[in-house]
Every structure is written in C-alpha cells, then in structure tokens.
Write an enzyme that holds these catalytic residues in place. Structure first.
Site, PDB file in Angstrom:
ATOM      1  N   GLU A  46      13.336  43.004  -1.916  1.00 41.87           N
ATOM      2  CA  GLU A  46      12.294  43.482  -3.278  1.00 41.87           C
ATOM      3  C   GLU A  46      11.452  44.455  -2.514  1.00 41.87           C
ATOM      4  O   GLU A  46      11.162  43.959  -1.878  1.00 41.87           O
ATOM      5  CB  GLU A  46      11.670  41.789  -3.327  1.00 41.87           C
ATOM      6  CG  GLU A  46      12.899  40.546  -3.938  1.00 41.87           C
ATOM      7  CD  GLU A  46      12.014  39.445  -4.464  1.00 41.87           C
ATOM      8  OE1 GLU A  46      10.552  39.162  -4.261  1.00 41.87           O
ATOM      9  OE2 GLU A  46      12.591  38.769  -4.161  1.00 41.87           O
ATOM     10  N   GLU A  67      12.217  33.956   0.241  1.00 41.86           N
ATOM     11  CA  GLU A  67      11.215  34.075   1.256  1.00 41.86           C
ATOM     12  C   GLU A  67      11.259  32.579   1.276  1.00 41.86           C
ATOM     13  O   GLU A  67      10.522  31.682   0.811  1.00 41.86           O
ATOM     14  CB  GLU A  67      10.839  34.089  -0.278  1.00 41.86           C
ATOM     15  CG  GLU A  67      10.535  35.683  -0.771  1.00 41.86           C
ATOM     16  CD  GLU A  67       9.437  35.983  -1.523  1.00 41.86           C
ATOM     17  OE1 GLU A  67       8.713  35.138  -2.524  1.00 41.86           O
ATOM     18  OE2 GLU A  67       9.286  37.033  -2.569  1.00 41.86           O
TER      19      GLU A  67
END
Length: 520
Positions: A252, A132
């Site tokens: 994810e 991220e």
C-alpha cells in the site's frame, strides 16, 4: 507485478463489498486498470465476518464464490493478483497472545480453506499472509515478532502442504505492522532465513512522512525532511531484502490524508512532487508498488480518474522523472502594479523546454527568463495573463521538460482573506471567511501565555481535520475535538496561514459549552 493497484474498501469492507461506498466489482473495472498500465492488483479480503463457528470456521460458500469470481476476472485480464487476509488482523487475529490456541486454530482453518480453494489457480495468483499485523496485550516487540513468525510460518506450511500449484506459489509475508523500521525488517529477515524458500517475498506499507501526510506541525510541503524519510525507508528495504535477492512489495502506498472528498489538506502541487519522487525512487530501489485506492483515485462508477493530472504524474513516475517547480501557484495582488514573479525549477535530471499557455508558447526573454534554475515570469506577461484580475485562477501555464509530464502553474489573483465574528458551541464553530482567491494552508493555535493550544499540544501547528478544516469557499471550521482540548475561559490566538503567504490572526474563547470568535 510492477506497477500494482489495490481494490481497497471492497472485499475488505464490513460487512459486504458495497458497504464502504464502492459499487460491485465488474470485469470492466479490471479492463480499465489493465489499460492504464497496471500489471497487478492487490485484493484485500476480510474473512472473519463470513465464517462459521469453531471448530471448522467454515467460510460462507457465497462469500468464497465472490472472492473466487473476482480473482478469476482479474486473472482472465492477465493481471497478477495478491490475495490476503485483511481486517481480520485487528478484528480477531490480534488476540493471539491472550487467546492463543483458539486464534491460531481459526487462522489455520481460514488459510486451509483459502489454500484449498485456489490450489490450482494460475501462478499469477500470490498469497499475502496477513495485513498490517498487530497484537494486543503483549510484553513488547520480542513477543510480537514471535507471534508474527508463528502466523507467517503457519501460512507457509499450510499453503505448501496443500499441493497443486501452491507447492511453489509466491507467498508475500509482512513485517510487524507492515512497518519498515530496521528492527521490523531484521525480524522478518530472520523468519525468511528459517523458511529457506526461494518463492517468498516481503511487504511493507508507505504513506509518507507522517506530519506531511496528514498536514500537522507545519509540514505543508514535500520538503527535504519528507524526501529523506522516503529515501531512508526505501533504502532500508532494499539493503535488507532486495539487494539480497528477496523481492519487496510496497503493498500500500499513498498519502494518509489524500481524499477526493476532502481537497486542500495536502496542496495539489506538493502531492504531485511526492508521487513523482516516490515512483522514481521505488524504481531505483527495485521495489514493487501497489497504489492504495479505496475509491479516492479511480471513480469506480464512471471508471474515470478523479484527478487525471495526478494520475498522469503517478503513471509517468513508473518509467521516468518529471520536472517540477517550487510551487504550482503564482499569486498576484488584486490591485496595484503587478511585479515579476520567481519560481525555482526542479528539473530532476530533465531539461526545461519552455512555457505554454493553452496552445501558445510563451516567449523567452519577453514573457519569462531563466537563470540557472530560477524561472522569472515577467510583469508584462503576468499583467496580460491576469486579465480582469478577478479572484481565483486567471490563467494556467504549463512548464514543459524534456521528459515526463508538464508542470502546471496557476496564475491567481487574491487579496488577504477576511474573517468575521462567530459564535457557537464546543460542538464546533464555523468562522465566516472571505477567501478572496486565497487558500488555507494550515493553522497555529496558542494561549496568551505562548503555550500551544489544541489537540496536538506538542506543536502550535494543528492537524487539518482534527482541529480545523476549510472545504467550502465561505468558512473555516473549528472542530469539537479542538474545543474539547482547550482550557475553559482562556483566550486562544489562531494564526491562519494561506498559500499566498498571507496570515490572519483570530481570537477564540471557550466558556463552558459556548465559544466565541473575533478577528484580532
């Protein structure tokens, strides 16, 4: 690598592997994961808190040995492993714009050590450059894209130049924020074109349509809007990468508010619809999915699924569709005559086979009827199933389809919930509540002038946990954040929406640090 599972909140935890509530990793954990049908694990690792100072930024030998041990255990169980750099992304890598040379030197040093440590490991080990990625104090996306490209290119060069099996090891590179907006995907596509490396995959994350994923703005159901958000996201990933021969890993996925310690934020049946649809559409779009599990799905102390029904739905979605229905609940009044109840079946390409109660098959025509996709439970069957009509679940049915897992339907007796007077402070208010078999779905908040009240001023429907919660069977709680957002001295009308369809209105007033509440 499909399907995959995340060893979340362990080696990415701060400061150590057990700091965020999970036990030490054991071989039995990977054996369990493998036995449940997973083919890969994602291993998030936070490195920076285990590093020395410049210029070497040496990774602590004991920490590296721990990571090496868990990688080897997973590989020994014939699992693919995706090893990454995790919370470093917001702890220090995000300062790349303002402290460019120092951050880049540290980043290079970290990946140089990781590459050297694992250069001879099995090709089933893959590397993910950064989790991220985000950057502070930049001029906007153009600079963000340039900085991320610089990091991804550095990882690529370091790993490839380290030799051994790293010469053609799979590298997984993220979009900015690991987000799947088209601009993020296009920027990464440009990076990959420059690298010209066939052993590179891409990664995004997906936690659903945000309002549904956190229960805000009245999005309590996995509806057409949530479905469209998912299909559009997966379509963009497919069209930009997969259709062109570049793999996409959804590194994810879950729901943002899904947590076994906080049941009720997202209703169970709606969760099941989401995971059923996600698994199927990811399969149709040839995306590799890796379930984000920080301990909320698999209990790592007992190695049992916390919600076996939900996991069965997730697992089934890897290979086939399952039928669902408009709800997994049928509500019956506490007193008075019981009428027949309708549900809409969602066969999802399957054939409806019938209803079962325990070991007994219900009789079509007597206990239920089917007209098109409308399933009607008869008054007689519901009266029998309700028994003494005590509050709560009186019976559980299974709707069976030709494929996939059955759809649970709870037959529930209820009365309209009753809320009582309450007083407290702006630190929070607990409203005594008799739920009487019902369950809270969401809460609206408005001032007397009709304007929205609460932290989410753009909607009357406030966010579960941010403004309110209902985790016990005796109260609804309003948060400090909710009261801190209110105008002093103004009355607010709350409308509580329950899953039966019942609503209850309630008034709260804030006066300084004191708050009072009463039924409308």
């Amino acid at each position: 690598m499909q399907p995959g599972w995340n060893l979340g909140n362990t080696y990415d935890a701060i400061p150590d592997e057990t700091s965020w509530g999970n036990p030490p990793v054991t071989r039995a954990l990977f054996q369990k994961v493998k036995s449940q049908g997973f083919k890969s694990i994602r291993l998030p690792v936070t490195w920076g808190i285990h590093q020395g100072s410049a210029p070497d930024y040496k990774i602590d030998a004991a920490w590296m040995a721990k990571v090496r041990q868990v990688v080897d255990m997973a590989l020994d169980e014939d699992l693919y492993v995706l090893l990454n750099m995790h919370h470093d992304s917001w702890m220090w890598v995000n300062n790349l714009s303002s402290d460019h040379d120092a951050v880049l030197a540290r980043y290079r040093a970290t990946w140089t050590q990781i590459a050297a440590e694992f250069r001879d490991r099995s090709p089933k080990l893959a590397f993910e450059s950064i989790n991220e990625p985000t950057f502070s104090n930049t001029s906007g996306d153009d600079e963000n894209y340039r900085l991320l490209a610089e990091l991804n290119k550095a990882t690529h060069r370091i790993v490839r130049d380290s030799g051994g099996r790293n010469a053609d090891r799979l590298l997984v590179l993220p979009t900015l924020y690991t987000n799947a907006d088209q601009g993020r995907l296009d920027a990464l596509a440009t990076e990959l074109a420059d690298l010209r490396d066939p052993m590179v995959a891409t990664t995004i994350h997906f936690y659903g349509w945000w309002p549904f994923s956190v229960n805000i703005a009245g999005y309590t159901r996995f509806d057409a809007t949530s479905e469209q958000d998912l299909t559009a996201t997966f379509d963009r990933a497919y069209n930009t990468f997969t259709a062109r021969g570049i793999p996409v890993v959804i590194g994810e996925y879950a729901l943002l508010a899904y947590d076994h310690n906080r049941p009720g934020i997202i209703e169970q049946g709606e969760q099941r619809k989401y995971f059923e649809f996600l698994g199927d559409y990811a399969r149709r779009r040839q995306l590799t999915t890796m379930l984000w599990d920080a301990g909320q799905f698999l209990n790592r102390n007992t190695l049992q699924w916390r919600d076996s029904e939900l996991f069965a739905q997730i697992k089934s979605s890897w290979t086939t569709r399952s039928g669902t229905a408009s709800s997994d609940m049928v509500f019956l009044p506490k007193s008075g005559a019981i009428a027949g109840q309708d549900l809409t079946l969602n066969p999802n390409g399957t054939d409806f086979q019938g209803l079962r109660h325990g070991s007994r098959n219900l009789l079509r025509g007597r206990d239920y009827t089917v007209s098109g996709n409308r399933l009607t439970l008869t008054a007689g069957a519901l009266t029998e199933l309700a028994g003494d009509r005590s509050y709560g679940v009186n019976a559980t049915l299974e709707a069976r389809f030709s494929r996939g897992v059955p759809w649970r339907i709870d037959v529930i007796t209820y009365d309209k919930p009753v809320l009582s007077n309450a007083s407290g402070s702006t630190g929070g208010l607990s409203i005594p509540t008799q739920f009487r078999g019902d369950m809270l779905a969401t809460m609206e908040a408005r001032y007397d002038d009709g304007s929205n009240a609460g932290p989410a001023s753009w909607t009357s429907y406030q966010q579960w946990d941010t403004a309110f919660s209902a985790y016990t069977n005796d109260s609804i709680k309003l948060t400090a954040e909710f009261f801190n957002s209110l105008r002093d001295g103004s009355r607010v009308t709350l409308t509580f929406h329950f899953w039966s369809g019942a609503t209850t209105t309630y008034h709260v007033t804030k006066s300084g640090s004191a708050v009072t509440g009463s039924p409308a």
